[in-house]
Scaffold this active site. Structure first.
Site, PDB file in Angstrom:
ATOM      1  N   ARG A  38       0.824  -1.214   0.000  1.00 29.81           N
ATOM      2  CA  ARG A  38       0.000   0.000   0.000  1.00 29.81           C
ATOM      3  C   ARG A  38       0.858   1.264   0.000  1.00 29.81           C
ATOM      4  O   ARG A  38       0.469   2.271  -0.571  1.00 29.81           O
ATOM      5  CB  ARG A  38      -0.936   0.017   1.205  1.00 29.81           C
ATOM      6  CG  ARG A  38      -2.038  -0.997   1.031  1.00 29.81           C
ATOM      7  CD  ARG A  38      -3.107  -0.831   2.063  1.00 29.81           C
ATOM      8  NE  ARG A  38      -4.226  -1.699   1.709  1.00 29.81           N
ATOM      9  CZ  ARG A  38      -5.223  -2.002   2.513  1.00 29.81           C
ATOM     10  NH1 ARG A  38      -5.259  -1.486   3.717  1.00 29.81           N
ATOM     11  NH2 ARG A  38      -6.197  -2.795   2.114  1.00 29.81           N
ATOM     12  N   LYS A 199     -22.022 -14.106   1.632  1.00 32.18           N
ATOM     13  CA  LYS A 199     -23.398 -13.644   1.808  1.00 32.18           C
ATOM     14  C   LYS A 199     -23.995 -12.970   0.578  1.00 32.18           C
ATOM     15  O   LYS A 199     -23.350 -12.121  -0.039  1.00 32.18           O
ATOM     16  CB  LYS A 199     -23.445 -12.635   2.954  1.00 32.18           C
ATOM     17  CG  LYS A 199     -23.187 -13.245   4.303  1.00 32.18           C
ATOM     18  CD  LYS A 199     -23.297 -12.165   5.333  1.00 32.18           C
ATOM     19  CE  LYS A 199     -23.116 -12.681   6.743  1.00 32.18           C
ATOM     20  NZ  LYS A 199     -23.058 -11.534   7.666  1.00 32.18           N
ATOM     21  N   GLY A 348     -10.388  -6.800  -1.412  1.00 32.36           N
ATOM     22  CA  GLY A 348     -10.660  -7.685  -0.278  1.00 32.36           C
ATOM     23  C   GLY A 348     -10.206  -9.111  -0.539  1.00 32.36           C
ATOM     24  O   GLY A 348      -9.122  -9.343  -1.081  1.00 32.36           O
ATOM     25  N   GLY A 371     -14.661  -2.791   0.097  1.00 32.58           N
ATOM     26  CA  GLY A 371     -15.958  -2.127   0.249  1.00 32.58           C
ATOM     27  C   GLY A 371     -16.178  -1.053  -0.807  1.00 32.58           C
ATOM     28  O   GLY A 371     -17.268  -0.926  -1.365  1.00 32.58           O
TER      29      GLY A 371
HETATM   30  P1  AMP Z   1     -17.142 -12.234   1.260  1.00 27.64           P
HETATM   31  O1  AMP Z   1     -16.397 -11.439   2.283  1.00 27.64           O
HETATM   32  O2  AMP Z   1     -18.641 -12.130   1.385  1.00 27.64           O
HETATM   33  O3  AMP Z   1     -16.650 -12.036  -0.150  1.00 27.64           O
HETATM   34  O4  AMP Z   1     -16.897 -13.740   1.634  1.00 27.64           O
HETATM   35  C1  AMP Z   1     -15.651 -14.324   1.575  1.00 27.64           C
HETATM   36  C2  AMP Z   1     -15.696 -15.546   2.396  1.00 27.64           C
HETATM   37  O5  AMP Z   1     -16.687 -16.418   1.912  1.00 27.64           O
HETATM   38  C3  AMP Z   1     -14.397 -16.299   2.347  1.00 27.64           C
HETATM   39  O6  AMP Z   1     -13.846 -16.285   3.623  1.00 27.64           O
HETATM   40  C4  AMP Z   1     -14.808 -17.693   1.922  1.00 27.64           C
HETATM   41  O7  AMP Z   1     -14.145 -18.682   2.638  1.00 27.64           O
HETATM   42  C5  AMP Z   1     -16.288 -17.730   2.225  1.00 27.64           C
HETATM   43  N1  AMP Z   1     -16.976 -18.746   1.413  1.00 27.64           N
HETATM   44  C6  AMP Z   1     -16.908 -18.897   0.090  1.00 27.64           C
HETATM   45  N2  AMP Z   1     -17.628 -19.976  -0.304  1.00 27.64           N
HETATM   46  C7  AMP Z   1     -18.144 -20.530   0.808  1.00 27.64           C
HETATM   47  C8  AMP Z   1     -18.985 -21.645   1.060  1.00 27.64           C
HETATM   48  N3  AMP Z   1     -19.424 -22.420   0.049  1.00 27.64           N
HETATM   49  N4  AMP Z   1     -19.349 -21.900   2.325  1.00 27.64           N
HETATM   50  C9  AMP Z   1     -18.914 -21.106   3.335  1.00 27.64           C
HETATM   51  N5  AMP Z   1     -18.117 -20.034   3.164  1.00 27.64           N
HETATM   52  C10 AMP Z   1     -17.738 -19.730   1.917  1.00 27.64           C
END
Ligand code: AMP
Length: 389
Positions: A38, A199, A348, A371
Protein backbone atom coordinates in the site's frame (compact mmCIF):
# COMPACT_ATOMS: atom_id res chain seq x y z
CA UNK A 1 -12.92 14.15 -12.11
CA UNK A 2 -9.93 16.43 -11.56
CA UNK A 3 -6.59 14.70 -11.15
CA UNK A 4 -3.25 15.82 -9.76
CA UNK A 5 -2.05 16.06 -13.37
CA UNK A 6 -4.46 18.96 -13.91
CA UNK A 7 -2.82 20.73 -10.96
CA UNK A 8 0.80 20.13 -12.04
CA UNK A 9 1.62 23.74 -12.86
CA UNK A 10 0.12 24.96 -9.59
CA UNK A 11 2.04 22.69 -7.19
CA UNK A 12 5.37 24.53 -6.92
CA UNK A 13 5.88 25.88 -3.43
CA UNK A 14 2.41 24.65 -2.39
CA UNK A 15 1.55 22.49 0.57
CA UNK A 16 -0.11 19.42 -0.92
CA UNK A 17 -2.33 17.78 1.69
CA UNK A 18 -2.62 14.20 0.48
CA UNK A 19 -4.85 11.40 1.80
CA UNK A 20 -3.20 8.04 1.23
CA UNK A 21 -4.11 4.52 2.34
CA UNK A 22 -1.23 3.41 4.55
CA UNK A 23 -3.43 1.02 6.52
CA UNK A 24 -0.80 -1.70 6.10
CA UNK A 25 -0.95 -5.22 7.58
CA UNK A 26 1.29 -5.65 10.62
CA UNK A 27 2.55 -8.52 12.73
CA UNK A 28 0.22 -8.81 15.76
CA UNK A 29 3.09 -9.45 18.18
CA UNK A 30 5.89 -7.19 16.98
CA UNK A 31 3.92 -4.54 15.08
CA UNK A 32 6.34 -4.93 12.18
CA UNK A 33 4.94 -4.08 8.72
CA UNK A 34 4.36 -7.42 6.98
CA UNK A 35 3.46 -6.02 3.55
CA UNK A 36 4.32 -2.55 2.27
CA UNK A 37 2.38 -2.79 -1.01
CA UNK A 38 0.00 0.00 0.00
CA UNK A 39 2.92 2.33 0.63
CA UNK A 40 4.59 1.45 -2.68
CA UNK A 41 1.34 1.99 -4.54
CA UNK A 42 1.17 5.59 -3.34
CA UNK A 43 4.70 6.46 -4.49
CA UNK A 44 3.83 7.64 -8.02
CA UNK A 45 1.43 10.30 -6.75
CA UNK A 46 3.75 11.38 -3.93
CA UNK A 47 6.70 11.63 -6.33
CA UNK A 48 4.65 13.50 -8.92
CA UNK A 49 3.82 16.15 -6.30
CA UNK A 50 7.47 16.35 -5.22
CA UNK A 51 8.83 16.56 -8.75
CA UNK A 52 6.50 19.47 -9.43
CA UNK A 53 7.82 21.36 -6.40
CA UNK A 54 5.04 20.46 -3.99
CA UNK A 55 5.54 20.17 -0.23
CA UNK A 56 3.80 16.90 0.57
CA UNK A 57 1.79 16.42 3.76
CA UNK A 58 0.45 12.88 4.10
CA UNK A 59 -2.64 11.81 6.04
CA UNK A 60 -3.76 8.23 6.64
CA UNK A 61 -5.50 6.03 9.14
CA UNK A 62 -4.09 2.79 10.54
CA UNK A 63 -6.30 0.21 12.20
CA UNK A 64 -9.31 1.09 14.31
CA UNK A 65 -8.22 3.19 17.28
CA UNK A 66 -11.78 4.61 17.56
CA UNK A 67 -10.85 8.20 18.30
CA UNK A 68 -8.20 7.36 20.94
CA UNK A 69 -4.43 7.53 20.80
CA UNK A 70 -3.34 3.88 20.54
CA UNK A 71 0.46 3.67 20.42
CA UNK A 72 0.48 0.34 18.53
CA UNK A 73 -1.43 2.06 15.71
CA UNK A 74 1.05 4.88 15.28
CA UNK A 75 2.10 5.69 11.72
CA UNK A 76 5.69 6.40 12.81
CA UNK A 77 7.05 3.03 11.53
CA UNK A 78 5.15 3.59 8.29
CA UNK A 79 6.85 6.98 7.86
CA UNK A 80 10.21 5.22 8.30
CA UNK A 81 9.38 2.62 5.67
CA UNK A 82 8.19 5.37 3.34
CA UNK A 83 11.51 7.19 3.78
CA UNK A 84 13.37 4.00 2.79
CA UNK A 85 11.19 3.55 -0.27
CA UNK A 86 11.48 7.19 -1.34
CA UNK A 87 15.18 7.37 -0.59
CA UNK A 88 14.47 10.70 1.10
CA UNK A 89 13.79 12.01 4.60
CA UNK A 90 10.20 11.94 5.81
CA UNK A 91 9.36 14.26 8.70
CA UNK A 92 6.80 13.06 11.23
CA UNK A 93 4.28 14.98 13.34
CA UNK A 94 2.98 13.12 16.41
CA UNK A 95 -0.47 14.65 16.00
CA UNK A 96 -2.31 15.24 12.72
CA UNK A 97 -3.64 18.64 13.83
CA UNK A 98 -2.45 21.34 16.22
CA UNK A 99 0.80 23.26 16.76
CA UNK A 100 3.28 20.41 16.07
CA UNK A 101 1.64 19.57 12.73
CA UNK A 102 1.38 23.25 11.80
CA UNK A 103 5.05 23.93 12.58
CA UNK A 104 6.22 20.83 10.72
CA UNK A 105 4.09 21.80 7.70
CA UNK A 106 5.43 25.35 7.75
CA UNK A 107 9.04 24.07 7.89
CA UNK A 108 8.70 22.00 4.69
CA UNK A 109 10.70 23.00 1.64
CA UNK A 110 9.77 22.25 -1.97
CA UNK A 111 9.86 18.50 -2.65
CA UNK A 112 9.94 17.51 1.03
CA UNK A 113 7.55 15.11 2.73
CA UNK A 114 5.78 15.16 6.10
CA UNK A 115 3.72 12.28 7.48
CA UNK A 116 1.01 13.13 10.00
CA UNK A 117 0.00 10.79 12.82
CA UNK A 118 -3.05 8.51 12.44
CA UNK A 119 -6.13 10.62 11.65
CA UNK A 120 -8.34 8.15 13.53
CA UNK A 121 -6.67 9.11 16.83
CA UNK A 122 -9.32 11.86 16.69
CA UNK A 123 -13.03 11.01 16.80
CA UNK A 124 -13.61 13.92 14.42
CA UNK A 125 -12.11 11.89 11.59
CA UNK A 126 -14.78 9.22 11.32
CA UNK A 127 -17.51 11.65 12.42
CA UNK A 128 -16.45 13.96 9.57
CA UNK A 129 -16.56 16.74 12.15
CA UNK A 130 -16.49 20.09 10.28
CA UNK A 131 -14.16 21.74 12.81
CA UNK A 132 -11.68 18.84 12.66
CA UNK A 133 -11.83 18.90 8.84
CA UNK A 134 -11.15 22.65 8.91
CA UNK A 135 -8.09 22.14 11.14
CA UNK A 136 -6.71 19.45 8.81
CA UNK A 137 -7.40 21.60 5.75
CA UNK A 138 -5.57 24.53 7.34
CA UNK A 139 -2.33 22.56 6.93
CA UNK A 140 -2.48 22.55 3.11
CA UNK A 141 -2.98 24.74 0.06
CA UNK A 142 -4.41 22.00 -2.15
CA UNK A 143 -5.92 18.58 -1.42
CA UNK A 144 -5.20 15.31 -3.21
CA UNK A 145 -7.04 12.09 -2.43
CA UNK A 146 -5.36 8.83 -3.42
CA UNK A 147 -6.95 6.51 -0.85
CA UNK A 148 -9.45 4.46 -2.84
CA UNK A 149 -9.91 1.94 -0.02
CA UNK A 150 -11.60 4.57 2.15
CA UNK A 151 -13.29 6.55 -0.64
CA UNK A 152 -16.67 5.02 0.29
CA UNK A 153 -16.44 6.66 3.71
CA UNK A 154 -17.35 10.30 4.28
CA UNK A 155 -14.61 11.05 6.81
CA UNK A 156 -12.84 14.34 7.53
CA UNK A 157 -9.66 13.39 5.64
CA UNK A 158 -11.48 11.71 2.73
CA UNK A 159 -14.32 14.18 2.16
CA UNK A 160 -14.58 17.01 4.73
CA UNK A 161 -11.27 18.71 3.87
CA UNK A 162 -12.30 19.06 0.21
CA UNK A 163 -14.79 21.75 1.22
CA UNK A 164 -11.91 24.04 2.09
CA UNK A 165 -9.30 23.34 -0.60
CA UNK A 166 -9.01 22.82 -4.36
CA UNK A 167 -9.26 19.02 -4.68
CA UNK A 168 -7.97 16.40 -7.10
CA UNK A 169 -7.51 12.64 -7.38
CA UNK A 170 -4.15 10.89 -7.27
CA UNK A 171 -3.10 8.26 -9.82
CA UNK A 172 -4.41 5.31 -7.80
CA UNK A 173 -7.94 6.67 -7.60
CA UNK A 174 -7.73 7.72 -11.24
CA UNK A 175 -6.91 4.14 -12.29
CA UNK A 176 -9.61 2.65 -10.06
CA UNK A 177 -12.28 4.94 -11.51
CA UNK A 178 -11.07 4.34 -15.06
CA UNK A 179 -11.32 0.55 -14.76
CA UNK A 180 -14.36 0.23 -12.52
CA UNK A 181 -16.26 2.61 -14.84
CA UNK A 182 -15.66 0.17 -17.68
CA UNK A 183 -17.75 -2.31 -15.71
CA UNK A 184 -20.62 0.08 -15.11
CA UNK A 185 -20.76 2.47 -18.11
CA UNK A 186 -21.01 1.21 -21.70
CA UNK A 187 -19.29 -2.10 -20.92
CA UNK A 188 -17.80 -4.26 -23.68
CA UNK A 189 -19.71 -7.44 -24.57
CA UNK A 190 -19.83 -10.31 -23.93
CA UNK A 191 -19.67 -9.12 -20.33
CA UNK A 192 -19.44 -11.79 -17.63
CA UNK A 193 -19.65 -11.10 -13.89
CA UNK A 194 -18.47 -13.72 -11.40
CA UNK A 195 -19.90 -13.41 -7.90
CA UNK A 196 -19.03 -15.39 -4.80
CA UNK A 197 -18.36 -15.01 -1.12
CA UNK A 198 -20.28 -15.76 1.99
CA UNK A 199 -23.40 -13.64 1.81
CA UNK A 200 -25.98 -12.57 -0.74
CA UNK A 201 -26.95 -9.75 1.60
CA UNK A 202 -23.61 -7.95 1.10
CA UNK A 203 -23.90 -8.04 -2.68
CA UNK A 204 -27.58 -7.53 -3.51
CA UNK A 205 -26.96 -3.97 -4.72
CA UNK A 206 -24.07 -5.03 -6.97
CA UNK A 207 -26.01 -7.96 -8.43
CA UNK A 208 -29.01 -5.70 -9.09
CA UNK A 209 -26.93 -3.01 -10.73
CA UNK A 210 -24.86 -5.37 -12.87
CA UNK A 211 -27.66 -7.72 -13.97
CA UNK A 212 -28.97 -5.24 -16.53
CA UNK A 213 -25.48 -4.73 -17.97
CA UNK A 214 -24.00 -8.24 -18.11
CA UNK A 215 -24.62 -11.08 -20.52
CA UNK A 216 -24.01 -13.70 -17.84
CA UNK A 217 -23.63 -13.71 -14.07
CA UNK A 218 -21.84 -16.74 -12.65
CA UNK A 219 -22.64 -17.25 -8.98
CA UNK A 220 -20.59 -19.48 -6.70
CA UNK A 221 -19.53 -19.44 -3.06
CA UNK A 222 -21.93 -19.86 -0.17
CA UNK A 223 -24.08 -17.19 -1.80
CA UNK A 224 -25.14 -19.67 -4.50
CA UNK A 225 -26.98 -21.83 -1.97
CA UNK A 226 -29.55 -19.16 -1.16
CA UNK A 227 -30.39 -19.01 -4.89
CA UNK A 228 -30.38 -22.80 -5.25
CA UNK A 229 -32.64 -23.25 -2.23
CA UNK A 230 -35.03 -20.69 -3.69
CA UNK A 231 -35.13 -22.83 -6.86
CA UNK A 232 -35.99 -25.92 -4.83
CA UNK A 233 -32.58 -27.55 -5.25
CA UNK A 234 -31.28 -29.55 -2.25
CA UNK A 235 -28.60 -27.62 -0.35
CA UNK A 236 -27.98 -29.92 2.63
CA UNK A 237 -26.34 -28.00 5.48
CA UNK A 238 -24.83 -25.30 3.24
CA UNK A 239 -24.83 -21.72 4.41
CA UNK A 240 -28.18 -20.21 3.39
CA UNK A 241 -29.66 -16.81 4.23
CA UNK A 242 -33.28 -17.75 4.73
CA UNK A 243 -34.26 -14.11 5.15
CA UNK A 244 -32.95 -13.39 1.63
CA UNK A 245 -34.89 -16.06 -0.25
CA UNK A 246 -37.41 -13.49 -1.43
CA UNK A 247 -34.70 -11.14 -2.73
CA UNK A 248 -33.06 -14.13 -4.43
CA UNK A 249 -36.37 -14.84 -6.16
CA UNK A 250 -36.61 -11.22 -7.36
CA UNK A 251 -33.04 -11.29 -8.67
CA UNK A 252 -33.64 -14.59 -10.49
CA UNK A 253 -36.74 -13.05 -12.06
CA UNK A 254 -34.82 -9.91 -13.10
CA UNK A 255 -32.02 -12.07 -14.50
CA UNK A 256 -34.02 -14.13 -16.98
CA UNK A 257 -31.45 -16.74 -18.00
CA UNK A 258 -28.38 -14.64 -17.14
CA UNK A 259 -27.67 -16.15 -13.70
CA UNK A 260 -25.69 -19.39 -13.86
CA UNK A 261 -25.55 -21.43 -10.65
CA UNK A 262 -23.32 -24.38 -9.72
CA UNK A 263 -24.23 -27.72 -11.28
CA UNK A 264 -21.92 -29.70 -9.00
CA UNK A 265 -20.45 -29.19 -5.56
CA UNK A 266 -17.40 -30.13 -3.53
CA UNK A 267 -18.84 -30.81 -0.09
CA UNK A 268 -17.57 -31.39 3.40
CA UNK A 269 -19.13 -32.66 6.61
CA UNK A 270 -17.95 -29.58 8.46
CA UNK A 271 -15.81 -26.51 7.77
CA UNK A 272 -12.53 -28.12 8.83
CA UNK A 273 -9.32 -28.85 6.91
CA UNK A 274 -9.49 -32.57 7.78
CA UNK A 275 -13.19 -33.07 7.11
CA UNK A 276 -14.41 -35.88 4.88
CA UNK A 277 -14.97 -34.41 1.39
CA UNK A 278 -16.92 -35.55 -1.63
CA UNK A 279 -18.18 -34.13 -4.93
CA UNK A 280 -21.87 -34.35 -5.81
CA UNK A 281 -23.78 -33.48 -8.99
CA UNK A 282 -26.77 -31.11 -8.90
CA UNK A 283 -27.79 -31.29 -5.23
CA UNK A 284 -26.00 -31.16 -1.92
CA UNK A 285 -27.26 -34.17 0.07
CA UNK A 286 -28.44 -33.87 3.67
CA UNK A 287 -25.58 -33.97 6.14
CA UNK A 288 -23.17 -32.21 3.72
CA UNK A 289 -22.07 -28.60 3.29
CA UNK A 290 -21.34 -27.19 -0.17
CA UNK A 291 -17.86 -25.62 0.18
CA UNK A 292 -16.67 -25.21 -3.41
CA UNK A 293 -18.01 -25.32 -6.93
CA UNK A 294 -17.40 -28.74 -8.48
CA UNK A 295 -15.15 -29.43 -11.49
CA UNK A 296 -18.02 -29.28 -14.03
CA UNK A 297 -19.09 -25.89 -12.74
CA UNK A 298 -15.50 -24.66 -12.69
CA UNK A 299 -15.11 -25.70 -16.34
CA UNK A 300 -18.41 -24.03 -17.24
CA UNK A 301 -17.30 -20.81 -15.54
CA UNK A 302 -13.85 -20.96 -17.18
CA UNK A 303 -15.41 -21.37 -20.65
CA UNK A 304 -17.65 -18.33 -20.13
CA UNK A 305 -14.67 -16.29 -18.92
CA UNK A 306 -12.58 -17.38 -21.91
CA UNK A 307 -15.17 -16.16 -24.42
CA UNK A 308 -15.86 -12.82 -22.71
CA UNK A 309 -14.63 -9.36 -23.67
CA UNK A 310 -15.02 -8.06 -20.12
CA UNK A 311 -15.03 -9.96 -16.82
CA UNK A 312 -15.52 -8.65 -13.31
CA UNK A 313 -15.08 -10.85 -10.25
CA UNK A 314 -16.17 -10.30 -6.66
CA UNK A 315 -15.91 -12.95 -3.98
CA UNK A 316 -14.23 -16.38 -3.83
CA UNK A 317 -16.38 -19.20 -5.26
CA UNK A 318 -15.49 -21.56 -2.43
CA UNK A 319 -14.07 -21.75 1.08
CA UNK A 320 -10.62 -21.07 -0.38
CA UNK A 321 -8.86 -20.66 2.99
CA UNK A 322 -8.98 -24.48 3.15
CA UNK A 323 -6.86 -25.86 0.33
CA UNK A 324 -9.14 -28.69 -0.74
CA UNK A 325 -12.01 -26.22 -1.23
CA UNK A 326 -9.86 -23.71 -3.16
CA UNK A 327 -9.85 -25.48 -6.57
CA UNK A 328 -12.85 -23.57 -7.96
CA UNK A 329 -11.41 -20.20 -6.95
CA UNK A 330 -8.06 -21.19 -8.48
CA UNK A 331 -9.73 -22.20 -11.74
CA UNK A 332 -11.64 -18.90 -11.96
CA UNK A 333 -8.48 -16.90 -11.20
CA UNK A 334 -6.47 -18.86 -13.78
CA UNK A 335 -9.21 -18.46 -16.41
CA UNK A 336 -9.20 -14.72 -15.82
CA UNK A 337 -5.41 -14.57 -16.11
CA UNK A 338 -5.51 -16.57 -19.38
CA UNK A 339 -8.43 -14.65 -20.89
CA UNK A 340 -7.98 -12.01 -23.60
CA UNK A 341 -10.79 -10.06 -21.93
CA UNK A 342 -10.42 -6.93 -19.85
CA UNK A 343 -10.40 -8.43 -16.37
CA UNK A 344 -11.32 -6.60 -13.19
CA UNK A 345 -11.06 -8.08 -9.71
CA UNK A 346 -12.77 -6.49 -6.70
CA UNK A 347 -10.70 -5.86 -3.59
CA UNK A 348 -10.66 -7.69 -0.28
CA UNK A 349 -10.72 -11.50 -0.26
CA UNK A 350 -10.83 -11.80 -4.05
CA UNK A 351 -7.75 -9.62 -4.53
CA UNK A 352 -6.02 -11.68 -1.83
CA UNK A 353 -6.82 -14.93 -3.65
CA UNK A 354 -5.37 -13.54 -6.90
CA UNK A 355 -2.25 -12.28 -5.12
CA UNK A 356 -1.67 -15.57 -3.28
CA UNK A 357 -1.83 -17.36 -6.64
CA UNK A 358 0.69 -14.92 -8.11
CA UNK A 359 -1.68 -13.95 -10.92
CA UNK A 360 -2.02 -10.25 -10.15
CA UNK A 361 0.19 -9.14 -13.03
CA UNK A 362 -1.99 -10.98 -15.52
CA UNK A 363 -5.25 -9.30 -14.47
CA UNK A 364 -6.06 -5.93 -16.06
CA UNK A 365 -7.04 -4.35 -12.75
CA UNK A 366 -7.05 -5.63 -9.17
CA UNK A 367 -8.90 -3.12 -7.02
CA UNK A 368 -7.28 -1.82 -3.84
CA UNK A 369 -10.64 -1.32 -2.12
CA UNK A 370 -13.00 -4.11 -1.02
CA UNK A 371 -15.96 -2.13 0.25
CA UNK A 372 -15.25 0.80 -2.06
CA UNK A 373 -15.18 -1.32 -5.22
CA UNK A 374 -18.42 -3.07 -4.20
CA UNK A 375 -20.16 0.27 -3.72
CA UNK A 376 -18.79 1.54 -7.02
CA UNK A 377 -19.99 -1.55 -8.90
CA UNK A 378 -23.31 -1.22 -7.07
CA UNK A 379 -23.75 2.13 -8.79
CA UNK A 380 -23.50 4.10 -5.57
CA UNK A 381 -21.78 7.46 -5.30
CA UNK A 382 -18.55 7.33 -3.26
CA UNK A 383 -18.23 10.41 -1.04
CA UNK A 384 -14.43 10.53 -1.39
CA UNK A 385 -14.76 10.61 -5.17
CA UNK A 386 -17.81 12.85 -5.37
CA UNK A 387 -15.78 15.68 -3.76
CA UNK A 388 -13.22 15.45 -6.58
CA UNK A 389 -15.82 15.95 -9.30
P1 AMP B 1 -17.14 -12.23 1.26
O1 AMP B 1 -16.40 -11.44 2.28
O2 AMP B 1 -18.64 -12.13 1.39
O3 AMP B 1 -16.65 -12.04 -0.15
O4 AMP B 1 -16.90 -13.74 1.63
C1 AMP B 1 -15.65 -14.32 1.58
C2 AMP B 1 -15.70 -15.55 2.40
O5 AMP B 1 -16.69 -16.42 1.91
C3 AMP B 1 -14.40 -16.30 2.35
O6 AMP B 1 -13.85 -16.29 3.62
C4 AMP B 1 -14.81 -17.69 1.92
O7 AMP B 1 -14.14 -18.68 2.64
C5 AMP B 1 -16.29 -17.73 2.23
N1 AMP B 1 -16.98 -18.75 1.41
C6 AMP B 1 -16.91 -18.90 0.09
N2 AMP B 1 -17.63 -19.98 -0.30
C7 AMP B 1 -18.14 -20.53 0.81
C8 AMP B 1 -18.99 -21.65 1.06
N3 AMP B 1 -19.42 -22.42 0.05
N4 AMP B 1 -19.35 -21.90 2.33
C9 AMP B 1 -18.91 -21.11 3.34
N5 AMP B 1 -18.12 -20.03 3.16
C10 AMP B 1 -17.74 -19.73 1.92
Amino acid sequence: MKTIRDMADRLAGKKVLMRVDFNVPRDKQTGRITNDLRIRRALPTINFARENGGRVILMSHLGRPDGQVVESMSLRPVAQRLAELLGADVAFAADCVGPEAEEAAAALKDGEVLMLENTRFHAGEEDNDPEFARRLAALGDVYVNDAFGTAHRAHASTAGVAEHLPAAAGFLIEKEVEYLSRATENPEHPYVAVMGGAKVSDKIQVIKNLLDKVDAMLIGGAMAYTFLKQQGVGVGNSLVEDDRLEVAAELLEQAGDKIILPVDHVCGREIEPETEAQTFDEEVPDGWIGLDIGPKTAQLFADKIKDAALVTWNGPVGYFEIDRFAEGTKTVAQAMADSEATTIVGGGETAEAVEVLGLEERISHVSTGGGASLEFLGGEELPGIAVLQ
